[in-house]
Write a protein that holds these residues in place. Structure first.
Motif, mmCIF file in Angstrom:
data_model
loop_
_atom_site.group_PDB
_atom_site.id
_atom_site.type_symbol
_atom_site.label_atom_id
_atom_site.label_comp_id
_atom_site.label_asym_id
_atom_site.label_seq_id
_atom_site.Cartn_x
_atom_site.Cartn_y
_atom_site.Cartn_z
ATOM 1 N N VAL A 53 39.228 11.168 37.566
ATOM 2 C CA VAL A 53 39.178 9.715 37.472
ATOM 3 C C VAL A 53 40.540 9.279 36.946
ATOM 4 N N CYS A 54 41.191 8.367 37.695
ATOM 5 C CA CYS A 54 42.550 7.947 37.371
ATOM 6 C C CYS A 54 42.597 6.439 37.101
ATOM 7 N N ASP A 55 43.669 6.022 36.439
ATOM 8 C CA ASP A 55 43.881 4.594 36.221
ATOM 9 C C ASP A 55 44.493 3.980 37.478
ATOM 10 N N LYS A 56 44.803 2.698 37.426
ATOM 11 C CA LYS A 56 45.331 1.982 38.603
ATOM 12 C C LYS A 56 46.655 2.559 39.093
ATOM 13 N N ASP A 57 47.390 3.256 38.225
ATOM 14 C CA ASP A 57 48.664 3.876 38.609
ATOM 15 C C ASP A 57 48.500 5.329 39.046
ATOM 16 N N GLU A 58 47.240 5.741 39.261
ATOM 17 C CA GLU A 58 46.907 7.100 39.697
ATOM 18 C C GLU A 58 47.218 8.170 38.654
ATOM 19 N N VAL A 59 47.221 7.788 37.393
ATOM 20 C CA VAL A 59 47.395 8.743 36.298
ATOM 21 C C VAL A 59 46.000 9.139 35.808
ATOM 22 N N PRO A 60 45.696 10.431 35.760
ATOM 23 C CA PRO A 60 44.363 10.856 35.322
ATOM 24 C C PRO A 60 44.092 10.440 33.869
ATOM 25 N N PHE A 61 42.865 10.005 33.618
ATOM 26 C CA PHE A 61 42.446 9.738 32.244
ATOM 27 C C PHE A 61 42.251 11.079 31.555
ATOM 28 N N GLY A 62 42.806 11.223 30.364
ATOM 29 C CA GLY A 62 42.628 12.450 29.618
ATOM 30 C C GLY A 62 43.749 12.657 28.626
ATOM 31 N N ARG A 63 43.779 13.845 28.074
ATOM 32 C CA ARG A 63 44.828 14.174 27.107
ATOM 33 C C ARG A 63 45.141 15.656 27.151
ATOM 34 N N GLN A 64 46.329 15.963 26.665
ATOM 35 C CA GLN A 64 46.765 17.341 26.440
ATOM 36 C C GLN A 64 47.194 17.435 24.982
ATOM 37 N N VAL A 65 46.704 18.431 24.298
ATOM 38 C CA VAL A 65 47.122 18.646 22.914
ATOM 39 C C VAL A 65 47.383 20.131 22.705
ATOM 40 N N ILE A 66 48.226 20.423 21.736
ATOM 41 C CA ILE A 66 48.446 21.804 21.309
ATOM 42 C C ILE A 66 47.494 22.052 20.146
ATOM 43 N N VAL A 67 46.747 23.130 20.247
ATOM 44 C CA VAL A 67 45.751 23.482 19.237
ATOM 45 C C VAL A 67 46.044 24.902 18.765
ATOM 46 N N GLU A 68 46.121 25.074 17.450
ATOM 47 C CA GLU A 68 46.375 26.424 16.929
ATOM 48 C C GLU A 68 45.164 27.326 17.108
ATOM 49 N N TYR A 69 43.959 26.806 16.872
ATOM 50 C CA TYR A 69 42.753 27.597 17.101
ATOM 51 C C TYR A 69 41.552 26.681 17.248
ATOM 52 N N PHE A 70 40.466 27.241 17.787
ATOM 53 C CA PHE A 70 39.217 26.525 17.997
ATOM 54 C C PHE A 70 38.200 26.968 16.954
ATOM 55 N N ASP A 71 37.344 26.037 16.535
ATOM 56 C CA ASP A 71 36.280 26.445 15.617
ATOM 57 C C ASP A 71 35.318 27.377 16.363
ATOM 58 N N ASP A 72 34.432 28.029 15.629
ATOM 59 C CA ASP A 72 33.545 29.029 16.225
ATOM 60 C C ASP A 72 32.679 28.449 17.345
ATOM 61 N N GLU A 73 32.168 27.238 17.147
ATOM 62 C CA GLU A 73 31.280 26.642 18.146
ATOM 63 C C GLU A 73 32.016 26.360 19.459
ATOM 64 N N LEU A 74 33.230 25.835 19.372
ATOM 65 C CA LEU A 74 33.998 25.547 20.586
ATOM 66 C C LEU A 74 34.465 26.855 21.241
ATOM 67 N N ALA A 75 34.885 27.809 20.442
ATOM 68 C CA ALA A 75 35.290 29.110 20.993
ATOM 69 C C ALA A 75 34.113 29.774 21.707
ATOM 70 N N GLU A 76 32.925 29.674 21.138
ATOM 71 C CA GLU A 76 31.730 30.237 21.763
ATOM 72 C C GLU A 76 31.382 29.487 23.047
ATOM 73 N N THR A 77 31.601 28.181 23.058
ATOM 74 C CA THR A 77 31.343 27.385 24.253
ATOM 75 C C THR A 77 32.225 27.846 25.404
ATOM 76 N N PHE A 78 33.497 28.106 25.128
ATOM 77 C CA PHE A 78 34.395 28.613 26.162
ATOM 78 C C PHE A 78 34.060 30.048 26.546
ATOM 79 N N GLY A 79 33.645 30.852 25.582
ATOM 80 C CA GLY A 79 33.405 32.261 25.871
ATOM 81 C C GLY A 79 34.682 32.880 26.386
ATOM 82 N N ASN A 80 34.608 33.587 27.514
ATOM 83 C CA ASN A 80 35.821 34.190 28.088
ATOM 84 C C ASN A 80 36.359 33.371 29.266
#
Length: 160
Positions: A126-153
């Protein structure tokens, strides 16, 4: 980027083992059938080829998408499951097209590149009127246990 790939890319070793007790039982059972079937190692190679092809195309597409979503300057020490899901709730675009979101991760020298994007019912960005996708990119040092488990491998999670 290596989205959709398991860390270590040893997926085919698990799929092509034919000497395990379970595989041997399955092979003996299949041999009683009148249908001629390719050996498991051949099926494993075929499956790996399809998987690699799809993964490569998705990675290329996401590399292109990543160029359009700005990387936030703040580096997150930790990304929690609650914060990740909260982003989808609190930053949801006002577009009727939004049906779900996707979280992607990739290795980065500081930890992980973590991308969150919004998708429609057909899994299109889903993009805005300029065709830029809605979302974000961030640098994360680590994920908490619940998020890491959600990703799994895996390196992608769909949030509905």
């Amino acid at each position: 980027m290596s989205f959709f790939r398991n860390k270590g890319s040893s997926r085919t070793n698990k799929n092509t083992q034919v000497n395990s007790p379970k595989s041997s039982r399955r092979a003996r059972h299949q041999n009683t059938s009148t249908d001629v079937q390719p050996p498991l190692d051949e099926l494993g190679r075929r499956l790996k080829g399809v998987y690699d092809s799809v993964a490569d195309e998705c990675a290329k597409l996401l590399d292109q998408i990543a160029d359009y979503i700005p990387i936030e300057k703040e580096i997150f020490q930790e990304m929690s499951y609650e914060d990740a899901i909260g982003y989808f709730v609190n930053e949801r675009p006002r577009s009727n097209q939004v049906a779900k979101g996707a979280m992607l991760r990739d290795e980065h020298p500081r930890g992980y590149l973590f991308i969150q994007i919004f998708l429609d019912r057909n899994n299109n960005l889903v993009c805005d009127k300029d065709e830029v996708p809605f979302g974000r990119q961030v640098i994360v040092e680590y994920f908490d246990d619940e998020l890491a488990e959600t990703f799994g491998n895996q390196d992608m999670v769909i949030v509905e």
